[in-house]
Design an enzyme around this catalytic site. Sequence first.
Site, mmCIF file in Angstrom:
data_model
loop_
_atom_site.group_PDB
_atom_site.id
_atom_site.type_symbol
_atom_site.label_atom_id
_atom_site.label_comp_id
_atom_site.label_asym_id
_atom_site.label_seq_id
_atom_site.Cartn_x
_atom_site.Cartn_y
_atom_site.Cartn_z
ATOM 1 N N THR A 56 0.835 -1.196 0.000
ATOM 2 C CA THR A 56 0.000 0.000 0.000
ATOM 3 C C THR A 56 0.869 1.245 0.000
ATOM 4 O O THR A 56 1.990 1.229 0.494
ATOM 5 C CB THR A 56 -0.961 0.033 1.210
ATOM 6 O OG1 THR A 56 -1.711 1.237 1.176
ATOM 7 C CG2 THR A 56 -0.204 -0.044 2.526
ATOM 8 N N ARG A 57 0.329 2.303 -0.586
ATOM 9 C CA ARG A 57 0.985 3.597 -0.482
ATOM 10 C C ARG A 57 -0.021 4.630 0.008
ATOM 11 O O ARG A 57 0.150 5.825 -0.174
ATOM 12 C CB ARG A 57 1.613 4.011 -1.821
ATOM 13 C CG ARG A 57 0.640 4.173 -2.967
ATOM 14 C CD ARG A 57 1.378 4.684 -4.201
ATOM 15 N NE ARG A 57 0.523 5.336 -5.143
ATOM 16 C CZ ARG A 57 -0.064 4.759 -6.186
ATOM 17 N NH1 ARG A 57 0.104 3.487 -6.408
ATOM 18 N NH2 ARG A 57 -0.815 5.459 -7.011
ATOM 19 N N HIS A 112 -8.038 2.499 4.883
ATOM 20 C CA HIS A 112 -9.411 2.795 5.289
ATOM 21 C C HIS A 112 -10.155 1.465 5.439
ATOM 22 O O HIS A 112 -9.573 0.394 5.282
ATOM 23 C CB HIS A 112 -10.071 3.722 4.266
ATOM 24 C CG HIS A 112 -9.380 5.045 4.132
ATOM 25 N ND1 HIS A 112 -9.294 5.951 5.159
ATOM 26 C CD2 HIS A 112 -8.690 5.603 3.099
ATOM 27 C CE1 HIS A 112 -8.612 7.019 4.770
ATOM 28 N NE2 HIS A 112 -8.221 6.831 3.523
ATOM 29 N N HIS A 158 -9.764 -1.352 2.621
ATOM 30 C CA HIS A 158 -8.563 -2.179 2.580
ATOM 31 C C HIS A 158 -8.406 -3.016 3.848
ATOM 32 O O HIS A 158 -7.836 -4.105 3.820
ATOM 33 C CB HIS A 158 -7.333 -1.322 2.293
ATOM 34 C CG HIS A 158 -7.278 -0.864 0.864
ATOM 35 N ND1 HIS A 158 -7.054 0.428 0.493
ATOM 36 C CD2 HIS A 158 -7.462 -1.556 -0.286
ATOM 37 C CE1 HIS A 158 -7.106 0.518 -0.829
ATOM 38 N NE2 HIS A 158 -7.345 -0.666 -1.326
ATOM 39 N N ARG A 192 -7.806 -3.539 -7.481
ATOM 40 C CA ARG A 192 -8.050 -2.929 -8.789
ATOM 41 C C ARG A 192 -7.026 -1.828 -9.013
ATOM 42 O O ARG A 192 -6.662 -1.105 -8.098
ATOM 43 C CB ARG A 192 -9.461 -2.344 -8.820
ATOM 44 C CG ARG A 192 -10.480 -3.411 -8.561
ATOM 45 C CD ARG A 192 -11.887 -3.085 -8.922
ATOM 46 N NE ARG A 192 -12.271 -1.707 -9.029
ATOM 47 C CZ ARG A 192 -13.431 -1.309 -9.557
ATOM 48 N NH1 ARG A 192 -14.267 -2.206 -10.017
ATOM 49 N NH2 ARG A 192 -13.745 -0.052 -9.624
#
Length: 379
Positions: free
Chosen positions: A190-191, A195, A198, A284
């Site tokens: 993740t970058r 929330h 995720h 996605r």
Amino acid sequence: MTVAAATDKLIRPHGGFLVDRTGERPGDVESLETVTITSREASDLDMLASGALSPLLGFMGEDDYRGVVEDMRLHDGLPWALPVCLAVDAAPSGDRVVLAGEDGTQLAVLEVESVYAYDKEREAEQCFRTTDAEHPGVARLYAQKPLYLAGRVTVFERATPPFPELALDPADTRRTFAERGWKRVVGFQTRNPIHRAHEYLTKGALETVDGLLIHPLVGDTKSDDVPAATRVECYRVLVENYYPAGRVVVAAFPAAMRYAGPREAIWHAICRKNYGCSHFIVGRDHAGVGSYYGTYDAQLIFDEFEPHELDIEPMFFEHAFWCKVCGQMATPKTCPHGGDDHIFLSGTKVRELLSAGEVPPTEFTRQEVAEVLIEAYRP
Ligand SMILES: [Zn+2]
């Protein structure tokens, strides 16, 4: 059982062995020509040192580079999705050079194997699927020096990690997984702050494996991405309050973002395999930017490899949302209701709320995470 034996249960590193390119500072460093590297190259160098880029031993030679650009394979046929190259203006005169960061710190010695010209537009077209100079990865590529310098590296000065408590090399995460008795581990790249959406998919993945590696990228990102320090604080409060401590490891992924979408998804998966992950979450538009990639391109690209060729197993996910009718988090795969029943905020909308000091709905963001973000966005 010893830890060494226990780690044997974990997935093998890419190519079969974990590379270690750390070493002693040679006595003759001061006599060597210096090549100054960019922060992106320094990220790659540190990952070469730690084995995160196993089986690579250094910056790519022309055979590997061409194989990767044209066919997503190293010269020996092993899958590899993105170039790991060092750009220079001219060939060095000696057969060894010292690599230094932009601040002048000497980091490594490179044994010069070759220097070769490369075609920036071809690399962009193949790796980024666009030659548009507005694409941040392509822009970085176009701004590079004109030649690639190839050779094995020996890193004698590791970069100071921005988050020392999260600085785990592949050998460290493997040891940690083994100590916990994990065999199947899912990695989450993740970058962004995490929330509810995720959180939902990481937990969905965790339901089927032994452990979860939350592996935020902390290398260079676009200037409008949420700063790494803020994100790290978000991960801390989220994991502390909402994940079982014994099932999650949070560590920093020191890579720089390339924004290469599908190819970067493959590259991210291979790197995580080296960290000991048997599974990898691909959402996605993974590693995408703007509208350069189709929604599912980063998932479809995994089908270009034979089953088990990558070994690490991708886990594909849809965007998740809170459904008011279902009364829980869901995705289009699991909820039949319409958009009006769903709470899903765009990144832009979240930023607007936070900038105005407003707390996003708890169906979207955990209160603790929102507080960290509001504090960070305070003008
Ligand atoms: Zn529903």
